[in-house]
Scaffold this motif. Sequence first.
Motif, PDB file in Angstrom:
ATOM      1  N   TYR A   5       0.829  -1.207   0.000  1.00  0.00           N
ATOM      2  CA  TYR A   5       0.000   0.000   0.000  1.00  0.00           C
ATOM      3  C   TYR A   5       0.863   1.257   0.000  1.00  0.00           C
ATOM      4  O   TYR A   5       0.522   2.244  -0.634  1.00  0.00           O
ATOM      5  N   LEU A   8       1.962   2.024  -3.471  1.00  0.00           N
ATOM      6  CA  LEU A   8       0.850   2.560  -4.270  1.00  0.00           C
ATOM      7  C   LEU A   8       0.591   4.027  -3.935  1.00  0.00           C
ATOM      8  O   LEU A   8       0.346   4.837  -4.834  1.00  0.00           O
ATOM      9  N   TYR A 117      -5.110   8.026 -13.969  1.00  0.00           N
ATOM     10  CA  TYR A 117      -4.077   7.541 -13.052  1.00  0.00           C
ATOM     11  C   TYR A 117      -4.587   6.374 -12.216  1.00  0.00           C
ATOM     12  O   TYR A 117      -3.851   5.410 -11.972  1.00  0.00           O
ATOM     13  N   VAL A 118      -5.828   6.440 -11.791  1.00  0.00           N
ATOM     14  CA  VAL A 118      -6.412   5.319 -11.048  1.00  0.00           C
ATOM     15  C   VAL A 118      -6.394   4.071 -11.933  1.00  0.00           C
ATOM     16  O   VAL A 118      -6.012   2.987 -11.488  1.00  0.00           O
ATOM     17  N   GLY A 119      -6.775   4.233 -13.187  1.00  0.00           N
ATOM     18  CA  GLY A 119      -6.758   3.105 -14.114  1.00  0.00           C
ATOM     19  C   GLY A 119      -5.362   2.564 -14.351  1.00  0.00           C
ATOM     20  O   GLY A 119      -5.157   1.340 -14.420  1.00  0.00           O
ATOM     21  N   ILE A 121      -2.791   2.678 -12.274  1.00  0.00           N
ATOM     22  CA  ILE A 121      -2.365   1.966 -11.070  1.00  0.00           C
ATOM     23  C   ILE A 121      -3.097   0.626 -10.979  1.00  0.00           C
ATOM     24  O   ILE A 121      -2.498  -0.400 -10.636  1.00  0.00           O
ATOM     25  N   TRP A 122      -4.364   0.604 -11.305  1.00  0.00           N
ATOM     26  CA  TRP A 122      -5.138  -0.631 -11.294  1.00  0.00           C
ATOM     27  C   TRP A 122      -4.548  -1.650 -12.267  1.00  0.00           C
ATOM     28  O   TRP A 122      -4.414  -2.827 -11.935  1.00  0.00           O
ATOM     29  N   LEU A 123      -4.176  -1.199 -13.467  1.00  0.00           N
ATOM     30  CA  LEU A 123      -3.557  -2.111 -14.436  1.00  0.00           C
ATOM     31  C   LEU A 123      -2.241  -2.672 -13.918  1.00  0.00           C
ATOM     32  O   LEU A 123      -1.912  -3.840 -14.148  1.00  0.00           O
ATOM     33  N   TRP A 124      -1.471  -1.846 -13.221  1.00  0.00           N
ATOM     34  CA  TRP A 124      -0.217  -2.326 -12.643  1.00  0.00           C
ATOM     35  C   TRP A 124      -0.490  -3.407 -11.593  1.00  0.00           C
ATOM     36  O   TRP A 124       0.178  -4.436 -11.560  1.00  0.00           O
ATOM     37  N   LEU A 125      -1.502  -3.178 -10.767  1.00  0.00           N
ATOM     38  CA  LEU A 125      -1.865  -4.196  -9.767  1.00  0.00           C
ATOM     39  C   LEU A 125      -2.309  -5.494 -10.440  1.00  0.00           C
ATOM     40  O   LEU A 125      -1.938  -6.582  -9.994  1.00  0.00           O
ATOM     41  N   LEU A 126      -3.117  -5.387 -11.484  1.00  0.00           N
ATOM     42  CA  LEU A 126      -3.547  -6.584 -12.214  1.00  0.00           C
ATOM     43  C   LEU A 126      -2.361  -7.327 -12.817  1.00  0.00           C
ATOM     44  O   LEU A 126      -2.297  -8.554 -12.755  1.00  0.00           O
ATOM     45  N   SER A 129      -0.542  -9.177 -10.094  1.00  0.00           N
ATOM     46  CA  SER A 129      -1.312 -10.322  -9.595  1.00  0.00           C
ATOM     47  C   SER A 129      -1.232 -11.495 -10.571  1.00  0.00           C
ATOM     48  O   SER A 129      -1.231 -12.644 -10.153  1.00  0.00           O
TER      49      SER A 129
END
Length: 131
Positions: A5, A8, A117-119, A121-126, A129
């Motif tokens: 976290y 992020l 930017y939210v998208g 960061i979300w793609l990086w998390l995906l 994973s």
Amino acid sequence: MVTSYSTLLILLCLLQVKHMLADYFLQSRAMLEGRGKYLHFGTFLHAGIHAAGSLVAFSLVGAPLGFVLPLVLAEWAVHFHIDWWKGRYTTREKLTPADSGYWRASGIDQALHQLTYVGMIWLWLLAQSAG
């Protein structure tokens, strides 16, 4: 392993600082004039500055270059089109900073950039994973 976290939050802060610098300190008059025209070189360059800044931000938190390059190319295209829309809209409606419609358009513009930017960061998390 999924990013912590703290990483992020650091990335989000880096993207926020990058956005402020690119939009309010590094944007020239040539980048601002004529934005309502598609393929305006100034808008092209401005979106490129954003993409380059995001490349630095993601690299600083350890994102691999193979992930970051397509991500920032996509950001370049999204940023370009958001700014082009705002330029076209404010020009067509003859809006200036003295008009409330101008500020509504600016608010939409900035919100869409932040959601980008939210998208990202979300793609990086995906990606983390999955890998």
